[in-house]
Structure formats: structure tokens, C-alpha cells
Design an enzyme around this catalytic site. Sequence first.
Site, mmCIF file in Angstrom:
data_model
loop_
_atom_site.group_PDB
_atom_site.id
_atom_site.type_symbol
_atom_site.label_atom_id
_atom_site.label_comp_id
_atom_site.label_asym_id
_atom_site.label_seq_id
_atom_site.Cartn_x
_atom_site.Cartn_y
_atom_site.Cartn_z
ATOM 1 N N CYS A 2 21.379 -4.144 -7.587
ATOM 2 C CA CYS A 2 21.337 -5.114 -7.353
ATOM 3 C C CYS A 2 22.548 -6.292 -8.014
ATOM 4 O O CYS A 2 22.762 -5.833 -9.541
ATOM 5 C CB CYS A 2 20.673 -6.436 -7.085
ATOM 6 N N ARG A 27 26.429 -2.164 -7.689
ATOM 7 C CA ARG A 27 25.458 -1.751 -8.306
ATOM 8 C C ARG A 27 24.605 -2.021 -7.292
ATOM 9 O O ARG A 27 23.390 -2.575 -6.817
ATOM 10 C CB ARG A 27 24.834 -3.175 -8.921
ATOM 11 N N TRP A 77 20.684 -3.327 -3.776
ATOM 12 C CA TRP A 77 20.724 -1.804 -3.985
ATOM 13 C C TRP A 77 19.122 -1.769 -3.343
ATOM 14 O O TRP A 77 18.303 -2.206 -3.920
ATOM 15 C CB TRP A 77 20.623 -0.814 -4.247
ATOM 16 N N ASN A 103 18.461 -10.131 -8.332
ATOM 17 C CA ASN A 103 18.277 -8.584 -8.991
ATOM 18 C C ASN A 103 16.617 -8.531 -10.038
ATOM 19 O O ASN A 103 16.671 -9.136 -11.243
ATOM 20 C CB ASN A 103 19.336 -8.624 -9.838
ATOM 21 N N GLY A 104 16.101 -7.613 -9.878
ATOM 22 C CA GLY A 104 15.502 -6.808 -10.159
ATOM 23 C C GLY A 104 13.870 -6.972 -9.157
ATOM 24 O O GLY A 104 14.319 -6.887 -8.035
ATOM 25 N N GLU A 488 24.209 19.219 -15.072
ATOM 26 C CA GLU A 488 25.524 17.894 -14.655
ATOM 27 C C GLU A 488 26.188 18.321 -13.359
ATOM 28 O O GLU A 488 27.096 18.249 -12.279
ATOM 29 C CB GLU A 488 25.900 17.783 -15.876
ATOM 30 N N LYS A 492 26.820 16.600 -9.915
ATOM 31 C CA LYS A 492 27.826 15.913 -9.637
ATOM 32 C C LYS A 492 27.583 16.491 -8.222
ATOM 33 O O LYS A 492 28.491 15.291 -7.034
ATOM 34 C CB LYS A 492 28.782 16.235 -10.158
ATOM 35 N N GLU A 495 25.047 14.323 -5.522
ATOM 36 C CA GLU A 495 25.742 12.484 -5.457
ATOM 37 C C GLU A 495 26.587 12.748 -4.353
ATOM 38 O O GLU A 495 26.254 11.824 -3.688
ATOM 39 C CB GLU A 495 25.357 12.681 -6.937
ATOM 40 N N HIS A 511 12.800 33.908 -13.253
ATOM 41 C CA HIS A 511 11.113 33.152 -12.829
ATOM 42 C C HIS A 511 10.554 32.649 -11.716
ATOM 43 O O HIS A 511 10.524 32.179 -11.468
ATOM 44 C CB HIS A 511 11.369 32.361 -13.791
ATOM 45 N N LYS A 610 25.090 1.868 -8.998
ATOM 46 C CA LYS A 610 26.226 2.659 -10.408
ATOM 47 C C LYS A 610 24.786 2.361 -11.567
ATOM 48 O O LYS A 610 24.881 2.882 -12.601
ATOM 49 C CB LYS A 610 27.231 1.915 -10.232
HETATM 50 C C1 AGP Z 1 26.142 9.518 -12.569
HETATM 51 O O1 AGP Z 1 26.569 10.615 -11.912
HETATM 52 C C2 AGP Z 1 24.531 9.649 -12.004
HETATM 53 N N1 AGP Z 1 25.416 8.004 -11.382
HETATM 54 C C3 AGP Z 1 23.279 8.489 -12.193
HETATM 55 O O2 AGP Z 1 22.581 10.163 -12.474
HETATM 56 C C4 AGP Z 1 23.179 8.156 -13.674
HETATM 57 O O3 AGP Z 1 23.760 8.433 -14.803
HETATM 58 C C5 AGP Z 1 21.604 7.188 -14.743
HETATM 59 O O4 AGP Z 1 21.673 6.588 -13.369
HETATM 60 C C6 AGP Z 1 22.429 6.738 -15.726
HETATM 61 O O5 AGP Z 1 22.953 5.480 -16.039
HETATM 62 P P1 AGP Z 1 23.636 5.049 -17.314
HETATM 63 O O6 AGP Z 1 24.579 5.823 -17.555
HETATM 64 O O7 AGP Z 1 24.465 3.572 -16.956
HETATM 65 O O8 AGP Z 1 22.174 4.525 -18.618
#
Ligand code: AGP
Length: 615
Positions: A2, A27, A77, A103-104, A488, A492, A495, A511, A610
Site C-alpha cells: 500500500c 506497492r 495491496w 499503509n500497514g 531464483e 522468477k 511470479e 529423493h 514490490k
Molecule cells: C522478487 O522478484 C520478489 N518480488 C520478492 O521475492 C522480493 O525479492 C522480496 O519481497 C524481498 O524484497 P526486498 O528485497 O525489497 O526486501
Amino acid sequence: MCGIIGYIGDRKASEVLISGLSHLEYRGYDSSGVALMKGSDVQIFKAQGKLNNLIEILKDKQDTCSNAHIGIGHIRWATHGLPTTINAHPHTCDCKNLTLVHNGIIENYQELKEELTTLGCHFVSQTDTEVAAHLIAHEYGKTKNLLKAMQSAVKKIKGAFAFCAIHKNEPDRIVVAKRNAPLVIGVGQDENFIASDIPAIIEYTKKAIYLSDGQVGIVKKNSIEIYDENDLVTQNKIENLPFEAIAISKMGYKHFMLKEIHEQSDVVRNVLSGKLLSHDDKIRLEEFKLTPEKIKKIQRVQIVACGTSLHAGMVGKYIIEKYAGIPVDVEPSSEYIYRETIADENTLVIGISQSGETADTITAIKQVKEKNSHIIIITNRADSTMARLADSLLPVSAGIEVSVAATKSYMAQLISLYMLAIYLMEQKGIEKYNDEIVNLKQELIELPNKVEALLENTDNIKQLAKKYSSYKDFIFIARGINFPSALEGALKLKEISYINATGYGAGELKHGPIAMLDENMPVLAILNRGIVYDKVLSNCEEAKARQAKLIGVADYIASKDKDLFDDIVIIPSVSDTLSPALNIIVLQLLAYYIAEYLGKDVDQPRNLAKSVTVE
Ligand code: AGP
């Protein structure tokens, strides 16, 4: 998550709010809304979904928009309640005199709601914010003073908040409050701004006041008054904002994510600049405040981070343990904070975060601060909450990252960790790897050119994306230092394309996960030349024997092994140690092109934000 925004001055408030919200869309983008105040008239406009929907609504409200010079706004959000218009902010109380954006997360909102219901309040939304609006309005009833109402309301609220409130009876002010959520007040000439983050206000002012936790403030056109948690007037420093107004544009790329992937050679150059001058020079890390004597006393390193930053930390473990000879634990911040952790003055704690605002990591850092450990923060935002908690701040300067999927910030974090690992080794006087380190430094210096070479022709990756875009599941495997690359790469892909992708250590396949393999399950294997090459190759054989489609990403595959793979992507030649920095670019591009081919909203994937400012 947010974002909130506020404006008071002579400009059209609606324009400032909408422009600010567009810079806060990272956000969240479940809904947006603004409240515009002229005298005692407050008009609220809200829309479900992206900010453009609100902009469309405001087009028909030009009279209101032209006349209002005070306003507050919000981009959501969803945490409590569906992402509907009714749950969109701003929220009001029964008499509609008070309007609030937040926000929060208010943790005790249920209790408060019950109390307020018995007092006669009616709730229309499912949000915790509406409870806060009623609470502040209730307190207002006692004192007829918005500042006092906010001060007493926040004492009753448990949880995290950044608030902006306006009241019809006090049309010359916005009252703000903050605890565990970011809030900055932009200081202007005959105008002031409030925002969750500086990109929202940077085009109007370069001066700002950061509110601290527990502070409440009155923002008027010509003045800002701040009160501490004991309700006493206090002075906050006016700071110069750390970056120029930047035209945050896609520069001709279809998406920010693609642009940010292509910026990675410059990102590497930036991180190395001033730290690594030549292959036979020692690393310079002036930002690291521990003396060599204290570095020698470090018994353990703990890395806390989330998501992509956590994966960077996992690569960090390999290189810090190997070169600096210090045991490293890497843990998701969200787990670290709910157990008894062992840390003391001989523990080095590294918090990694692109945004510097991730609530879980902030909480972890705050907890460990009480144990006298030295805290390094590796972040892309030197102005963030986390940066302010650092004993040593390592800004990675990747530039503003707009796409929700982190790419260039990951690269910047990786390179910073290489710098840190070598620095620790050199300060400890470890000589065992001297020759290897000379080579690694030379490779780091050459890395930007290799990144450019890799990005020069990506047609093969585009073809692969098309070929594999119809699969519903994906597995990524690797061993050793590229195990985090597999995690990672899978993150990617899932998401931004919503394909069910999982990363495994290749040796773990047998396993359990191997049970899922058949011709409908592509397996992407990362196999750089190094001690695990042959082992990963055997794991690939096992996958092939189950008819999985096999993609190899490597800097070299022997001719005899090539037939094993359905597809191969060859990256520029690189040591195993530095290979995560090149392999990840292939995986970022593959995820990008698959999502793009599927027509997904690449830069703003569903359900994500983000900056994750809630636990
Ligand atoms: C990354 O592609 C993600 N959207 C997410 O995992 C992100 O890396 C995570 O929320 C951590 O954010 P930060 O690096 O701002 O702490």
C-alpha cells in the site's frame, strides 16, 4: 505494501496525488482512491484495480479536481478484505467528517471494531483501516482536535501504520502518524507533501523530513509540526533527498523488467566502481565500519532476507564461507524472527533487501540489534528504514527498480556479496586463495562485457520461451553455488507467468521430486564446469530416463553430452564461482519471454507488490 500520499498547497491536489500514486504503484495495485478537500467539503473517489481506472473516473470530475488544493490518496495491496471498491481507501467514519488513508496492518482491529460497534459505529468495509477511521473520529468527539484525536488513537492501536487524516472541521491541515511503516514529508515552498516513498514527491521537492516510529505530525501549507510519542513537540532534521528527479521510463523497452535485465552490465560496473580497481588491488570497502581486529573476531555470519534477496544471500553463504572461512547461516527473515536465535557481539548480521522496507527483514534486524551484533545492510535504497538501522550500510545503487520481479537488484546484491566476501578474507589476512582471488577479481572486472555479450542476442531464449510456454509445471535444478540460481529462476518464472515452477538441489531430485517427472515436466538444469558438473549431468540422465524435457544452461557442454538435452543455452565462459551472475540472466529472460508470450502483466503480476511492508 500500500502507498499513501498527501498534498497541501496551491497546486491542483488531484494532479499531485495521481502523479504520486503512479510512482507508488509498485506497492500495490488492487485499488486506488483519493479524497479532495475544499473548505469543509470532502469528495472521495475510488476505483477497483489499476490506477488508470481512478484516472478515468476523475476525468469527469474536473470541477472538483480544479478547486481542491488539499488531498490524500492511496494505492492498495489488499490485506483485509477483497480488492473491491468498497474496501478501497480513503475510509471515513459514520458522520463522514474524518477521512483516512493507511499503509500497514492494525493487529487488534477486531477488538477495536467490537468496542466501536458497541459504541454505535457502523462499518461498511472489511478493512482494518475503517476501524482506525472510526477510532480517530471517536477520539475526535472527545477533544474536537484532530492532532489530539490521532495521538490518543495511535496509543490504542497495535500493529503497523502510516496514516494521513483530514477532517472537515480543520480544513487547513493533514495529520499524519507513523509506526513501522514508511512515511516521508516533502518540504516545499508554500506547499508540503506526504508520501510512503520519495519517488512520489521527488519531482516537486528535494527536501524532506522522515518521521520516526511513534511520531505524529500536523502538515499545513506553510508549516510542519512534529510530536514525539509522549506528545511533546520535537524537531526532525530536514534532509536532502538522495536522488534527482528521474524520468522513470521504459526507454523503448516493452516492459520495465526487460529494461532492467538489460541494465545489468552497468549495474555491475556501478557496484565495482571505487571498490575493485584492478585484479591485484585489495577490495576497498569504506562503508564497512568494522576494524580488521574486530573482523578477525567474527565467529559467525547470519544473513536475513526474503525472496530474491534471500537467494542472493544463499550465494553469499558459499563465497563467505569459502573465502573468509566464517560459518554462515542464511534464513528467511520471516522465520528468523520467530525463534530463539543465537547472536552476540562477534556475530555479523547481513540484512539484504532491494527496498529496505520489507517488514520481516526490518523486524529481524531490530531484534538482533539488541544483541550487539554488527549489522550490515545491503540495499538498493540508501534512504530506507533498513538503511537507518545499519551499522555498516552497503548501498548497491542499481537504480530505481520498477518491475515487481527483481532482476538488476539481485545482480547488484550478488556483486556486493562477492566484494564483501573477498574483503573479509583480505582483512583477515587469509592467503590460501590468493591466486584464485586474483582470477576472480579479473573476472569481475570483465563481467560487464560478458553480460553485454549474453544480452546481445537473446533470440534463442525467445524461441525456447515460445516452445515451453504451454507447460503448466517446471523444475529447475542445480548444485553448489548455482543451487540458489535454480531457486531464483523458478521464483522468477512463477511470479510473472503463474507457471508452477520449483527449484531443487539436483541431488535432491531422486529423493522425491523425481516422482513428478514425465514428458509434461520440463527440467532446466544449470551445469557450469566445476566440481559438480558431472554430478548434475548424472541427475540430468536420471531426469531424461523419466522422459522429462531437458534444457541445459551452461558455459560448456561436452559434445558427447549434448544429445542428452532437448535444448541448450550457452553462456559466456565463466568460473563456477562467478557463474550465478551470468546463469541468472538466462533464467530472467526465459521467465520474461514466457510471461510476455502468455500475455501476462509482466511488470505488475497479480497478487504481488514490490515492497512488502507487512509481516
Ligand atoms: C522478487 O522478484 C520478489 N518480488 C520478492 O521475492 C522480493 O525479492 C522480496 O519481497 C524481498 O524484497 P526486498 O528485497 O525489497 O526486501
